[in-house]
Design a protein around this motif. Sequence first.
Motif, PDB file in Angstrom:
ATOM      1  N   GLY A 197       1.000  -1.197  -0.061  1.00  0.00           N
ATOM      2  CA  GLY A 197      -0.218   0.104   0.051  1.00  0.00           C
ATOM      3  C   GLY A 197       0.758   1.345   0.016  1.00  0.00           C
ATOM      4  O   GLY A 197       1.663   1.401  -0.815  1.00  0.00           O
ATOM      5  N   VAL A 198       0.789   2.214   1.044  1.00  0.00           N
ATOM      6  CA  VAL A 198       1.297   3.425   0.851  1.00  0.00           C
ATOM      7  C   VAL A 198       2.818   3.128   1.844  1.00  0.00           C
ATOM      8  O   VAL A 198       3.552   4.134   1.908  1.00  0.00           O
ATOM      9  CB  VAL A 198       0.435   4.354   1.743  1.00  0.00           C
ATOM     10  N   TYR A 199       3.173   1.945   2.119  1.00  0.00           N
ATOM     11  CA  TYR A 199       4.306   1.640   3.019  1.00  0.00           C
ATOM     12  C   TYR A 199       5.330   0.952   2.092  1.00  0.00           C
ATOM     13  O   TYR A 199       5.092   0.911   0.952  1.00  0.00           O
ATOM     14  CB  TYR A 199       3.999   1.002   4.117  1.00  0.00           C
ATOM     15  N   SER A 200       6.344   0.600   2.614  1.00  0.00           N
ATOM     16  CA  SER A 200       7.582  -0.020   1.966  1.00  0.00           C
ATOM     17  C   SER A 200       7.992  -1.372   2.672  1.00  0.00           C
ATOM     18  O   SER A 200       7.898  -1.055   4.004  1.00  0.00           O
ATOM     19  CB  SER A 200       8.712   0.917   1.616  1.00  0.00           C
ATOM     20  N   GLU A 201       8.629  -2.224   2.014  1.00  0.00           N
ATOM     21  CA  GLU A 201       9.185  -3.281   2.876  1.00  0.00           C
ATOM     22  C   GLU A 201      10.148  -2.876   4.074  1.00  0.00           C
ATOM     23  O   GLU A 201      11.120  -1.977   3.877  1.00  0.00           O
ATOM     24  CB  GLU A 201       9.831  -4.211   1.993  1.00  0.00           C
ATOM     25  N   ARG A 202       9.951  -3.542   5.170  1.00  0.00           N
ATOM     26  CA  ARG A 202      10.733  -3.240   6.264  1.00  0.00           C
ATOM     27  C   ARG A 202      10.748  -1.754   6.813  1.00  0.00           C
ATOM     28  O   ARG A 202      11.867  -1.198   7.445  1.00  0.00           O
ATOM     29  CB  ARG A 202      12.300  -3.852   5.985  1.00  0.00           C
ATOM     30  N   ASP A 206       6.475   1.764  13.244  1.00  0.00           N
ATOM     31  CA  ASP A 206       6.331   3.162  13.443  1.00  0.00           C
ATOM     32  C   ASP A 206       5.834   3.909  12.271  1.00  0.00           C
ATOM     33  O   ASP A 206       5.349   5.163  12.742  1.00  0.00           O
ATOM     34  CB  ASP A 206       7.468   3.694  14.326  1.00  0.00           C
ATOM     35  N   LYS A 207       5.896   3.651  11.294  1.00  0.00           N
ATOM     36  CA  LYS A 207       5.632   4.238  10.017  1.00  0.00           C
ATOM     37  C   LYS A 207       4.291   3.722   9.573  1.00  0.00           C
ATOM     38  O   LYS A 207       3.720   4.445   8.478  1.00  0.00           O
ATOM     39  CB  LYS A 207       6.509   4.051   8.816  1.00  0.00           C
ATOM     40  N   VAL A 208       3.654   3.135  10.282  1.00  0.00           N
ATOM     41  CA  VAL A 208       2.527   2.291   9.695  1.00  0.00           C
ATOM     42  C   VAL A 208       1.001   2.804  10.613  1.00  0.00           C
ATOM     43  O   VAL A 208       1.290   2.596  11.856  1.00  0.00           O
ATOM     44  CB  VAL A 208       2.585   0.483   9.891  1.00  0.00           C
ATOM     45  N   LEU A 209       0.319   3.332  10.006  1.00  0.00           N
ATOM     46  CA  LEU A 209      -1.195   3.694  10.629  1.00  0.00           C
ATOM     47  C   LEU A 209      -1.798   2.275  11.026  1.00  0.00           C
ATOM     48  O   LEU A 209      -2.119   1.502  10.049  1.00  0.00           O
ATOM     49  CB  LEU A 209      -1.927   4.355   9.791  1.00  0.00           C
ATOM     50  N   MET A 210      -2.325   2.181  12.187  1.00  0.00           N
ATOM     51  CA  MET A 210      -3.105   1.057  12.721  1.00  0.00           C
ATOM     52  C   MET A 210      -4.554   1.481  12.914  1.00  0.00           C
ATOM     53  O   MET A 210      -4.667   2.705  13.053  1.00  0.00           O
ATOM     54  CB  MET A 210      -2.508   0.350  14.103  1.00  0.00           C
ATOM     55  N   SER A 211      -5.422   0.832  12.931  1.00  0.00           N
ATOM     56  CA  SER A 211      -6.760   0.992  13.013  1.00  0.00           C
ATOM     57  C   SER A 211      -6.840   1.812  14.450  1.00  0.00           C
ATOM     58  O   SER A 211      -6.217   1.592  15.378  1.00  0.00           O
ATOM     59  CB  SER A 211      -7.811  -0.338  12.971  1.00  0.00           C
ATOM     60  N   TRP A 212      -7.702   2.794  14.333  1.00  0.00           N
ATOM     61  CA  TRP A 212      -7.894   3.507  15.755  1.00  0.00           C
ATOM     62  C   TRP A 212      -8.578   3.184  16.719  1.00  0.00           C
ATOM     63  O   TRP A 212      -9.343   2.225  16.559  1.00  0.00           O
ATOM     64  CB  TRP A 212      -8.425   4.789  15.489  1.00  0.00           C
ATOM     65  N   GLY A 213      -7.851   3.013  18.001  1.00  0.00           N
ATOM     66  CA  GLY A 213      -8.455   2.395  19.225  1.00  0.00           C
ATOM     67  C   GLY A 213      -7.697   2.747  20.482  1.00  0.00           C
ATOM     68  O   GLY A 213      -6.957   3.648  20.555  1.00  0.00           O
TER      69      GLY A 213
END
Length: 305
Positions: A197-202, A206-213
């Motif tokens: 998606g909008v990310y890159s391997e490795r 901390d760069k990844v958005l997680m579902s909010w909660g």
Amino acid sequence: MTIIIEPSPFEIGAEEKTIHVESEKELVLDGGFAVPETNAFGHNFRDYTVESARQQGVENFYKINHLNQTYDYVRQMRAEYAKLDKAEMSIWECCELLNDVVDDSDPDLDEPQIQHLLQSAEAIRKDYPNEDWLHLTALIHDLGKVLLLPSFGELPQWAVVGDTYPVGCAFHDSIVHSMYFKENPDYNNPAYNSKYGVYSERCGLDKVLMSWGHDDYMYLVAKENGTTLPSAGLFIIRYHSFYALHKSGAYKELMNKEDEENLKWLHIFNKYDLYSKSKVQVDVEEVKPYYMSLIEKYFPAKLKW
């Protein structure tokens, strides 16, 4: 009043302490803690297939959750709660607020959250008496569930509890009730539905958005208020509901070396978080002085929430 819970990224700073272990075998994987065979309802732990009225409610929770947790929604919620303008109080005051919270997205227990926190912390304390940061991490890991309360925005239940997962990349089949993602607007969006998606391997979690909660909210509160917990503690707080990773091994392609190190501690913590849930309650007043001393060691007297 009892609250029934149905079911821009903030990075780990360089100043945070890191605890290194060569492998999980260095840690007491079982220690003195005996894993029970069934949960408080007589079923297997995290069994989302057993027929019961509670399970039907859990499935309905995830149906709504998977429909609404989008990349844009998460960015919006992070921006709003990064203000830390909802309350000012101590860690223990927040623990006491959870006396009125029962997590109905959890198929394993229907006790107040303060009991789950203390059950987890006390079980870890017995097996790891020298890791006081881990005891405190267990105590506070679910405090973000105050998001359900009116003074914290009284968020809908699907935006506070339940398993968490990355947004901005493809939803993995191992996520609980993953079939309901087909109605999520991101599911057919080519910007978000590929492996990375909008990310890159490795790239690092901390760069990844997680579902909010509650996980990400409590991580944010701890980090921005200057906690001295080691990075492993903050990792546990932020990803303890990320079962697709620590149970199924999904999304490991997004992890960096620090994530891999901290995941070892999360695997240890997860056993106590999941299997210490019990109808036998902890005497709060008896253990309170010990945990107050840990709060004083690792947190300021008052925090912004």
